[in-house]
Design an enzyme around this catalytic site. Structure first.
Site, PDB file in Angstrom:
ATOM      1  N   SER A   1      -6.465 -13.945   4.541  1.00 45.63           N
ATOM      2  CA  SER A   1      -5.056 -13.815   4.165  1.00 45.63           C
ATOM      3  C   SER A   1      -4.195 -14.700   5.075  1.00 45.63           C
ATOM      4  CB  SER A   1      -4.619 -12.359   4.294  1.00 45.63           C
ATOM      5  OG  SER A   1      -4.531 -12.007   5.660  1.00 45.63           O
TER       6      SER A   1
ATOM      7  N   LYS B   1      -4.059  -2.249  14.561  1.00 43.41           N
ATOM      8  CA  LYS B   1      -3.813  -1.027  13.790  1.00 43.41           C
ATOM      9  C   LYS B   1      -4.811  -0.847  12.644  1.00 43.41           C
ATOM     10  CE  LYS B   1      -0.291  -2.066  10.389  1.00 43.41           C
ATOM     11  NZ  LYS B   1       0.994  -1.615   9.880  1.00 43.41           N
ATOM     12  N   ASP B   2      -5.542  -1.869  12.300  1.00 41.85           N
ATOM     13  CA  ASP B   2      -6.585  -1.739  11.276  1.00 41.85           C
ATOM     14  C   ASP B   2      -7.934  -1.344  11.860  1.00 41.85           C
ATOM     15  OD1 ASP B   2      -4.739  -2.580   9.398  1.00 41.85           O
ATOM     16  OD2 ASP B   2      -5.342  -4.683   9.529  1.00 41.85           O
TER      17      ASP B   2
ATOM     18  N   ARG C   1       2.355   7.324   6.776  1.00 39.75           N
ATOM     19  CA  ARG C   1       3.229   7.356   7.956  1.00 39.75           C
ATOM     20  C   ARG C   1       4.638   6.879   7.600  1.00 39.75           C
ATOM     21  NH1 ARG C   1       5.138   3.366  11.126  1.00 39.75           N
ATOM     22  NH2 ARG C   1       3.857   1.873   9.985  1.00 39.75           N
ATOM     23  N   ARG C   2       4.708   5.784   6.847  1.00 38.53           N
ATOM     24  CA  ARG C   2       6.027   5.265   6.475  1.00 38.53           C
ATOM     25  C   ARG C   2       6.716   6.192   5.480  1.00 38.53           C
ATOM     26  NH1 ARG C   2       3.560  -0.770   6.259  1.00 38.53           N
ATOM     27  NH2 ARG C   2       4.078  -1.393   8.392  1.00 38.53           N
TER      28      ARG C   2
ATOM     29  N   ARG D   1       0.177  -2.536  -3.498  1.00 37.46           N
ATOM     30  CA  ARG D   1      -0.991  -3.233  -2.929  1.00 37.46           C
ATOM     31  C   ARG D   1      -0.677  -4.708  -2.740  1.00 37.46           C
ATOM     32  NH1 ARG D   1      -5.848  -2.370  -1.003  1.00 37.46           N
ATOM     33  NH2 ARG D   1      -6.688  -4.087  -2.191  1.00 37.46           N
TER      34      ARG D   1
ATOM     35  N   ARG E   1       3.752  -8.351  -1.976  1.00 36.88           N
ATOM     36  CA  ARG E   1       4.678  -7.204  -1.935  1.00 36.88           C
ATOM     37  C   ARG E   1       6.126  -7.658  -2.013  1.00 36.88           C
ATOM     38  NH1 ARG E   1       1.683  -2.599   1.645  1.00 36.88           N
ATOM     39  NH2 ARG E   1      -0.417  -3.274   1.137  1.00 36.88           N
TER      40      ARG E   1
ATOM     41  N   CYS F   1      -6.300   5.830   9.908  1.00 33.53           N
ATOM     42  CA  CYS F   1      -5.163   4.939   9.644  1.00 33.53           C
ATOM     43  C   CYS F   1      -4.376   5.386   8.425  1.00 33.53           C
ATOM     44  CB  CYS F   1      -5.624   3.495   9.488  1.00 33.53           C
ATOM     45  SG  CYS F   1      -6.506   3.184   7.958  1.00 33.53           S
TER      46      CYS F   1
END
Ligand SMILES: NCc1[nH]cc(CCC(=O)O)c1CC(=O)O
Length: 320
Positions: A13, A81-82, A129-130, A147, A153, A241
């Site tokens: 990515s 964080k992943d 979380r968000r 996604r 996005r 996560c």
């Protein structure tokens, strides 16, 4: 040091290649070792399924780890964080790169701020979380899973499929999309994911103290202490996560300050705590005890129940 460049494995990515190139350049600048990027396709990148249906954590890191084990690459760069909190057998985080901005950012159409969004606006985010923290602030908004990479996005905002998305500021910076940000959430309003904005450099444990020891040149001690505290909270809560857990630690004026929140998916219940300790020598030990103590306090107030309930009704949840 050999003449052959080191092989850094990265997801394909734009965000992954940008952050990997950044670490590669830092390694070369600090050690003189040349680094070349190897693009690896990960399962998380190709599948259209919701990430929780794949078993949640780790889908982005597994292909890179297989390449580390087989010797196809020398080291990998992951968004911290992943990275699941459980240690991976035979692998070591040889360096934690200095953290970028850890905050979450709103990207809304027509330059709208969070308060400006009309009641009923559709906010695209699959992160429990968000959703939980945003629902606590604006229960009148609608939250839908979404996604794709940051560019995809943001395209859904432009096309009107959703009215806004929330993404990590650091990730938006890495793909050159900071112009899309209409508001940045301070940690007081919205706690980031554990490790957000930080990068982990991972390699075989057997090589971390051998031929790849030079990678420790890009380790940043304060960031390592911060993310250790944050990830210890997550591990102690037995949350992954996909759990509604925010945690943010910062080293400031000789102290390590840790804040954490567990918020029910609808935002109606929350356990929020903070704690700080002096930090000097033995930072790693101090950071993990700080995380453990804060998590214990939170469990005493019912945080583990909120995590378990969120896991039960996580049919719509996706990655952070
Ligand atoms: N799970 C996807 C992911 N992993 C890391 C980042 C952002 C960059 C970072 O935190 O280092 C993102 C995208 C996002 O949350 O907006």
């Amino acid at each position: 040091m050999t003449d052959r460049p080191a092989r850094l494995g990265t997801r394909r990515s734009p965000m992954a290649t940008s952050q990997s190139q950044h670490v590669a350049d830092a390694v070369t600048a600090r050690t003189g070792t040349k680094v070349e990027l190897e693009l690896i396709t990960s399962y998380g990148d190709v599948t259209q399924a919701q990430l929780t249906q794949l078993g949640g954590t780790g889908v982005f890191v597994n292909s890179l780890r297989e390449q580390l084990a087989s010797g196809g690459i020398d080291f990998a760069v992951h968004s911290l964080k992943d990275l699941p909190t459980a240690p991976a057998e035979g692998l070591t985080v040889v360096a934690v790169y200095e953290r970028d901005d850890p905050r979450d950012a709103l990207c809304a159409r027509d330059g709208r701020t969070f308060a400006d969004l009309p009641s009923g606006s559709v906010l695209g985010t699959g992160s429990p979380r968000r959703v939980a923290q945003l629902a606590a602030l604006r229960p009148d908004l609608r939250f839908v899973p979404i996604r794709g990479n940051a560019g995809t996005r943001l395209g859904k905002v432009a096309q009107g499929e959703v009215d806004a998305v929330v993404l990590a500021y650091a990730g938006l910076a890495r793909v050159g999309r900071l112009d899309d940000v209409t508001e940045v959430f301070e940690p007081e309003r919205m706690l980031p994911a554990p490790g957000q904005g930080a990068l982990a450099v991972e390699c075989l444990t057997s090589r971390a103290e051998g031929d790849l020891a030079y990678l420790s040149a890009v380790d940043h001690a304060a960031t390592r202490a911060e993310v250790t505290a944050e990830r210890t909270v997550l591990a102690e809560l037995e949350a992954g996560c996909a759990a509604p857990v925010g945690a943010y630690a910062e080293v400031l004026d000789g102290r390590l300050r840790l804040r954490a929140a567990v918020v029910a998916p609808d935002g109606t219940q929350a356990v929020r705590r903070e704690r700080s300790v002096p930090i000097d020598g033995g930072a790693a030990g101090a950071a993990s005890s700080l995380g453990r103590e804060l998590a214990r306090e939170m469990i005493g107030e019912g945080a583990d129940r909120i995590v378990a309930e969120a896991a039960e009704d996580s049919t719509t949840s996706s990655e952070d």
